[in-house]
Every structure is written in structure tokens, then in C-alpha cells.
Scaffold this motif. Sequence first.
Motif, mmCIF file in Angstrom:
data_model
loop_
_atom_site.group_PDB
_atom_site.id
_atom_site.type_symbol
_atom_site.label_atom_id
_atom_site.label_comp_id
_atom_site.label_asym_id
_atom_site.label_seq_id
_atom_site.Cartn_x
_atom_site.Cartn_y
_atom_site.Cartn_z
ATOM 1 N N SER A 20 0.824 -1.210 0.000
ATOM 2 C CA SER A 20 0.000 0.000 0.000
ATOM 3 C C SER A 20 0.857 1.259 0.000
ATOM 4 N N LEU A 21 1.906 1.257 0.802
ATOM 5 C CA LEU A 21 2.791 2.424 0.875
ATOM 6 C C LEU A 21 3.561 2.623 -0.427
ATOM 7 N N PHE A 22 4.048 1.524 -1.012
ATOM 8 C CA PHE A 22 4.790 1.632 -2.270
ATOM 9 C C PHE A 22 3.900 2.187 -3.382
ATOM 10 N N ILE A 23 2.642 1.749 -3.413
ATOM 11 C CA ILE A 23 1.711 2.247 -4.425
ATOM 12 C C ILE A 23 1.396 3.722 -4.183
ATOM 13 N N GLU A 24 1.219 4.086 -2.913
ATOM 14 C CA GLU A 24 0.863 5.460 -2.576
ATOM 15 C C GLU A 24 2.031 6.434 -2.766
ATOM 16 N N LYS A 25 3.224 6.037 -2.326
ATOM 17 C CA LYS A 25 4.364 6.962 -2.272
ATOM 18 C C LYS A 25 5.495 6.620 -3.229
ATOM 19 N N GLY A 26 5.487 5.380 -3.762
ATOM 20 C CA GLY A 26 6.604 4.922 -4.579
ATOM 21 C C GLY A 26 7.675 4.289 -3.715
ATOM 22 N N TYR A 27 8.462 3.413 -4.322
ATOM 23 C CA TYR A 27 9.515 2.711 -3.582
ATOM 24 C C TYR A 27 10.523 3.688 -2.992
ATOM 25 N N ASP A 28 10.994 4.610 -3.811
ATOM 26 C CA ASP A 28 12.055 5.518 -3.377
ATOM 27 C C ASP A 28 11.629 6.420 -2.222
ATOM 28 N N ALA A 38 3.587 2.265 10.058
ATOM 29 C CA ALA A 38 2.269 1.881 9.547
ATOM 30 C C ALA A 38 1.820 0.512 10.051
ATOM 31 N N THR A 39 2.768 -0.402 10.261
ATOM 32 C CA THR A 39 2.412 -1.735 10.766
ATOM 33 C C THR A 39 2.214 -1.745 12.277
ATOM 34 N N GLY A 40 2.861 -0.790 12.967
ATOM 35 C CA GLY A 40 2.816 -0.803 14.428
ATOM 36 C C GLY A 40 3.732 -1.840 15.028
ATOM 37 N N LEU A 41 4.587 -2.442 14.203
ATOM 38 C CA LEU A 41 5.532 -3.451 14.674
ATOM 39 C C LEU A 41 6.847 -2.789 15.069
ATOM 40 N N GLU A 54 14.407 -3.359 0.526
ATOM 41 C CA GLU A 54 14.485 -4.021 -0.775
ATOM 42 C C GLU A 54 13.945 -5.433 -0.704
ATOM 43 N N ALA A 55 14.253 -6.154 0.376
ATOM 44 C CA ALA A 55 13.756 -7.522 0.540
ATOM 45 C C ALA A 55 12.234 -7.535 0.645
ATOM 46 N N ILE A 56 11.684 -6.542 1.345
ATOM 47 C CA ILE A 56 10.225 -6.440 1.431
ATOM 48 C C ILE A 56 9.639 -6.180 0.046
ATOM 49 N N PHE A 57 10.288 -5.310 -0.705
ATOM 50 C CA PHE A 57 9.808 -4.970 -2.048
ATOM 51 C C PHE A 57 9.760 -6.202 -2.943
ATOM 52 N N TYR A 58 10.804 -7.045 -2.859
ATOM 53 C CA TYR A 58 10.812 -8.261 -3.671
ATOM 54 C C TYR A 58 9.653 -9.176 -3.287
ATOM 55 N N SER A 59 9.311 -9.226 -2.006
ATOM 56 C CA SER A 59 8.172 -10.040 -1.585
ATOM 57 C C SER A 59 6.868 -9.485 -2.138
ATOM 58 N N VAL A 60 6.752 -8.159 -2.156
ATOM 59 C CA VAL A 60 5.566 -7.527 -2.751
ATOM 60 C C VAL A 60 5.483 -7.888 -4.229
ATOM 61 N N CYS A 61 6.595 -7.770 -4.936
ATOM 62 C CA CYS A 61 6.612 -8.085 -6.371
ATOM 63 C C CYS A 61 6.307 -9.551 -6.618
ATOM 64 N N ASP A 62 6.832 -10.433 -5.763
ATOM 65 C CA ASP A 62 6.554 -11.861 -5.909
ATOM 66 C C ASP A 62 5.063 -12.143 -5.785
ATOM 67 N N CYS A 105 3.455 2.900 -10.222
ATOM 68 C CA CYS A 105 3.444 3.723 -9.017
ATOM 69 C C CYS A 105 4.517 3.293 -8.019
ATOM 70 N N MET A 106 4.799 2.005 -7.962
ATOM 71 C CA MET A 106 5.701 1.486 -6.945
ATOM 72 C C MET A 106 7.169 1.643 -7.296
#
Length: 224
Positions: A20-28, A38-41, A54-62, A105-106
Amino acid sequence: MGRNKYPEETVRKIVDTAESLFIEKGYDHTSLQDIIAATGLSKGAIYHHFTSKEAIFYSVCDRIGQRNGEVLSAVRDDPRLSGIVKLRTIFKVSLQPERQAKMFCMMPYLLDNDKFLATEMRSIFMEVAPDFIEPILRQGMADGSIRTDHPRELAEAMMLLSDLWINPIVRPTTPAEVRARCAVYNRLFESFGVTGLIDQEIIDTLVHYAEMSHPSISEGTTSN
């Protein structure tokens, strides 16, 4: 500290939030701290599952790739369609708005990130061309709707040019450049019986994304 009894739910929460954040704001423009907030973690909880943004981004893309794979598989395996119709349909669903909008967007421009560019090329050679496009070309050869003696190489060429040449996600591209590349692309594959893969609807969608990356360029000064 208590052990996380539901690590899959934590990973899903991280990936959902990051997408959601990558779509809203872009990866960079999305930081790891944004994802943490945003997760509260805790930072430790994030790093327990992922080594970096970057590792999170790859999981999103996967995950997006898995969704797309289900759609492409349904087209490839549809017994009602000829090879050429499947090919046109698979290009339509691959290059049309939902997938492209999310990726556009991401992602940073691929030419600005060697790892992302290499990942896209690897996907073309190892997954998309052999698993989806080549089987459709072989069906087209069998039913007479497609003419080629080299289905794997043709599949690779089609996907490399469509994903890395005409697609504005690779680098900033003007609407005029998009239209010209689409015209050349269609002409290149006519001799194989493959006509009209990039139709006007797809061209209009790609032009829209090109205009998003060039907001100061007016349509009147760029169209062919």
C-alpha cells in the motif's frame, strides 16, 4: 520476549502494508521507518522477517507476480482460444491498467536500479517467455495461426521488447516515443502472423503512464 505464534500473519501484515505504501508513495519515497510506523511493529519484528526495504519490495513483487501468473495461466490454458487469440489476450491482460498501474506507481525507473532491471530480465527469460508465451506460440504453430520455427527465441524477443523497450517503467518516455515504439513493435512481428498485439487500448494505457512521468509535456506537442 514471547515467541511469535503467527509468523505468517506478521509477514502478511508487513507485505500488505508495504504494498500500500509503495503504491501510494513509490519505492524511493517509502522508508523502512514508514513501514514500521504503519504496521505498528517494532524494528526488531520487521528485521526478524526481512533484512531490508528491498527484501520487502521483492516479496511484494513476488505476490503481484503470483496473482498475474494465475491470470496468465487461465488464458494460456483456455481450450476455446486459438494460439493467436491467446497471444493477443495475454498481452491485453499483461499490459493493461491494474498490473501496470501498481508497478508504475511502486517502482523506480528500472535503468536507475541495476538489481530491479536484472530481476525483470531474469523473470522474462526464466518464467514469462518459457512458461506462458512459448506454449502459446507452439499452439499457434500447430493450429496455423502463428508462423515461426523458433518459438522460444520469438517469445523472448516479444517479451524483452514489450517489457523493456516500449514500457515507460524502464525510463522516462514521452507519449510520442511510446506510440512510435508500439508501431515498430507491431510491424516487427507481422511476418510471423502475429498482428495487432499492441492495440489502441494498450497504446493509450502506455501513453497515460508516459504522461504521468512527463506532466509538463502536452499531448499536442508529442503526438505523431
